[in-house]
Design an enzyme around this catalytic site. Structure first.
Site, mmCIF file in Angstrom:
data_model
loop_
_atom_site.group_PDB
_atom_site.id
_atom_site.type_symbol
_atom_site.label_atom_id
_atom_site.label_comp_id
_atom_site.label_asym_id
_atom_site.label_seq_id
_atom_site.Cartn_x
_atom_site.Cartn_y
_atom_site.Cartn_z
ATOM 1 N N CYS A 1 0.351 -1.397 -0.016
ATOM 2 C CA CYS A 1 -0.029 -0.092 -0.255
ATOM 3 C C CYS A 1 0.656 1.280 0.559
ATOM 4 C CB CYS A 1 -0.803 -0.255 1.342
ATOM 5 S SG CYS A 1 -2.030 -1.540 1.384
ATOM 6 N N HIS B 1 -3.011 7.235 3.237
ATOM 7 C CA HIS B 1 -3.337 5.998 2.997
ATOM 8 C C HIS B 1 -4.733 5.773 3.614
ATOM 9 C CE1 HIS B 1 -3.525 1.603 1.543
ATOM 10 N NE2 HIS B 1 -3.213 1.416 2.756
ATOM 11 N N ASN C 1 -10.576 -0.172 1.573
ATOM 12 C CA ASN C 1 -8.745 -0.371 1.341
ATOM 13 C C ASN C 1 -8.377 -0.548 0.175
ATOM 14 O OD1 ASN C 1 -5.912 -0.759 0.992
ATOM 15 N ND2 ASN C 1 -5.899 -0.979 3.542
HETATM 16 N N1 COA Z 1 -18.068 -7.474 12.046
HETATM 17 C C1 COA Z 1 -18.294 -7.883 13.554
HETATM 18 N N2 COA Z 1 -16.906 -8.055 14.061
HETATM 19 C C2 COA Z 1 -15.847 -8.499 14.731
HETATM 20 C C3 COA Z 1 -15.400 -8.472 12.861
HETATM 21 C C4 COA Z 1 -16.596 -8.260 11.857
HETATM 22 N N3 COA Z 1 -16.323 -8.089 10.443
HETATM 23 N N4 COA Z 1 -13.826 -8.463 12.152
HETATM 24 C C5 COA Z 1 -13.707 -8.801 14.406
HETATM 25 N N5 COA Z 1 -14.882 -8.428 14.994
HETATM 26 C C6 COA Z 1 -14.621 -9.353 17.019
HETATM 27 C C7 COA Z 1 -13.890 -9.801 16.531
HETATM 28 O O1 COA Z 1 -13.669 -10.979 16.858
HETATM 29 C C8 COA Z 1 -13.227 -9.188 17.941
HETATM 30 O O2 COA Z 1 -14.626 -10.531 19.236
HETATM 31 P P1 COA Z 1 -13.950 -10.871 20.350
HETATM 32 O O3 COA Z 1 -13.437 -9.427 21.448
HETATM 33 O O4 COA Z 1 -15.056 -11.415 20.883
HETATM 34 O O5 COA Z 1 -12.837 -11.645 19.956
HETATM 35 C C9 COA Z 1 -13.872 -8.191 17.496
HETATM 36 O O6 COA Z 1 -14.284 -8.088 17.105
HETATM 37 C C10 COA Z 1 -12.701 -6.890 18.216
HETATM 38 O O7 COA Z 1 -11.896 -7.066 17.284
HETATM 39 P P2 COA Z 1 -10.945 -6.289 16.901
HETATM 40 O O8 COA Z 1 -9.868 -6.763 16.147
HETATM 41 O O9 COA Z 1 -10.183 -6.245 18.446
HETATM 42 O O10 COA Z 1 -11.534 -4.906 16.469
HETATM 43 P P3 COA Z 1 -10.580 -4.327 15.553
HETATM 44 O O11 COA Z 1 -10.758 -2.728 16.506
HETATM 45 O O12 COA Z 1 -9.300 -4.433 16.191
HETATM 46 O O13 COA Z 1 -10.609 -3.872 14.277
HETATM 47 C C11 COA Z 1 -9.645 -4.061 12.382
HETATM 48 C C12 COA Z 1 -10.257 -4.896 13.247
HETATM 49 C C13 COA Z 1 -9.173 -5.216 11.010
HETATM 50 C C14 COA Z 1 -10.508 -3.177 11.828
HETATM 51 C C15 COA Z 1 -8.378 -2.846 12.356
HETATM 52 O O14 COA Z 1 -7.967 -4.355 13.581
HETATM 53 C C16 COA Z 1 -7.591 -2.790 11.367
HETATM 54 O O15 COA Z 1 -8.333 -2.023 11.058
HETATM 55 N N6 COA Z 1 -6.610 -2.902 11.780
HETATM 56 C C17 COA Z 1 -5.972 -2.446 10.545
HETATM 57 C C18 COA Z 1 -5.932 -3.631 9.513
HETATM 58 C C19 COA Z 1 -5.039 -2.585 7.815
HETATM 59 O O16 COA Z 1 -5.097 -1.594 7.740
HETATM 60 N N7 COA Z 1 -4.508 -2.922 7.177
HETATM 61 C C20 COA Z 1 -4.483 -3.309 6.026
HETATM 62 C C21 COA Z 1 -3.220 -2.393 5.919
HETATM 63 S S1 COA Z 1 -2.574 -1.493 4.234
#
Ligand code: COA
Length: 310
Positions: free
Chosen positions: A109, A235, A265
């Site tokens: 990215c 980004h 993204n």
């Molecule tokens: N819908 C509902 N629940 C979801 C879910 C979804 N799509 N995805 C994950 N969950 C759940 C998880 O299982 C977790 O449940 P639990 O508490 O029972 O274990 C809970 O939601 C929290 O998950 P978590 O991973 O802590 O959420 P988060 O706030 O970190 O958000 C992302 C997850 C992926 C959105 C976030 O971490 C993110 O955007 N990270 C960066 C990713 C990125 O930018 N990647 C590309 C880089 S170029």
């Protein structure tokens, strides 16, 4: 040093709109969860890198008022090429009718901003017209049964023509290309299954850190301060990442260009897509100090500071 300026900008979006509600039909997720945690409402899916990249490139050439045969180099940033080889750039070159050299780069990215940096150095070395295309079709590598990744990604393209700035106070002021390979396992797409796998929480944490460090570095290199920045084009991965980075940089959130609510993204395409939207809305104008900052798998990071205008 000859500065490179952006003289043409074009974009292309994936063909079909996929909303959060569409995803919630097959995944254990909801529109509310996705919007609250990412800022994404919908994404565009469909189209090849060649098709989307060439479409964006044609618009950029038209805006720059140059013919494809005038190009000295085509750099295409992608981590999702249509084929292992030839490079997408070779096919775009043929589609446009250009005769110059062409190569792909993969910095995930961060790739578009790596491309801008390379275009700047080629123009300093004497080239006159460089096309930088950022295109990715991440939907082809998305596990649509995995709710932790399927909600994030989309397809798209953006392209810029870069030429020597016609005025000394316009164009690229400083650039930075970085890599933190110790974080390579946080975000991968392996040949074993060709699906994106990610430690979302850790990517989030490291992304904010590297974005801030890269931004501060290009500002310091140009002898400028965060307060002088008129627009940031980050980004487009997660609205909360952008929010945290802007806060740490001390730049008001309103100065950040965002399109991820409708694009998701789109990897290499995300910065030119956000830039195009900001220019169309009038949030980036002639003479503005514009900061581009990208991060991605690798962990790669890149930033470029430019004074907007030809
Ligand atoms: N819908 C509902 N629940 C979801 C879910 C979804 N799509 N995805 C994950 N969950 C759940 C998880 O299982 C977790 O449940 P639990 O508490 O029972 O274990 C809970 O939601 C929290 O998950 P978590 O991973 O802590 O959420 P988060 O706030 O970190 O958000 C992302 C997850 C992926 C959105 C976030 O971490 C993110 O955007 N990270 C960066 C990713 C990125 O930018 N990647 C590309 C880089 S170029």
């Amino acid at each position: 040093m000859t500065r490179a300026a952006i003289t043409g900008l074009g974009t292309a979006a994936g063909h079909n709109v996929v909303t959060n509600h569409d995803l919630a039909k097959t995944l254990d997720t909801s529109d509310e969860w996705i919007v609250e945690r990412t800022g994404i409402h919908e994404r565009r899916i469909g189209g090849s890198c060649l098709e989307l990249g060439a479409q964006a490139a044609r618009t950029a050439l038209k805006e720059a008022e140059i013919d494809a045969t005038d190009l000295d180099l085509i750099i295409c940033s992608t981590c999702t090429p249509d084929q292992v080889f030839p490079a997408v750039s070779n096919r775009i070159q043929n589609e446009l009718g250009a005769t110059c050299g062409a190569f792909d780069l993969n910095a995930a990215c961060s790739g578009f901003t790596y491309g801008v940096s390379l275009a700047q150095s080629q123009i300093t070395a004497g080239m006159k017209r460089v096309l930088v295309v950022g295109v990715d079709t991440l939907s082809r590598f998305t596990d649509w049964d995995d709710r932790t990744t399927a909600i994030l990604f989309g397809d798209g393209a953006g392209a810029v023509v870069m030429e020597p700035a016609s005025s000394e106070d316009r164009g690229v002021l400083s650039t930075y290309m970085g890599s933190e390979g110790r974080f390579a396992d946080l975000l991968t797409c392996d040949f074993s299954d060709l699906f994106i796998r990610m430690d979302g929480k850790e990517v989030f944490r490291q992304a904010v850190r590297v974005m801030v460090a890269a931004s501060q570095r290009v500002l310091a290199d140009a002898g400028l301060k965060a307060a002088e920045v008129d627009a940031v084009v980050p980004h487009q991965a997660n609205f909360r990442i952008i929010e945290s980075a802007m806060k740490r940089l001390g730049i008001p959130l309103e100065k950040a260009a965002t399109v991820l609510d409708t694009t998701g993204n789109t990897s290499s395409a995300s910065i030119p897509l956000a830039m195009d939207s900001a220019v169309s809305k009038g949030s980036i104008r002639d003479g503005d100090l514009v900061l581009l900052v990208g991060f991605g798998a690798g962990m790669s990071v890149a930033a470029a500071l430019l004074r907007w205008g030809k």
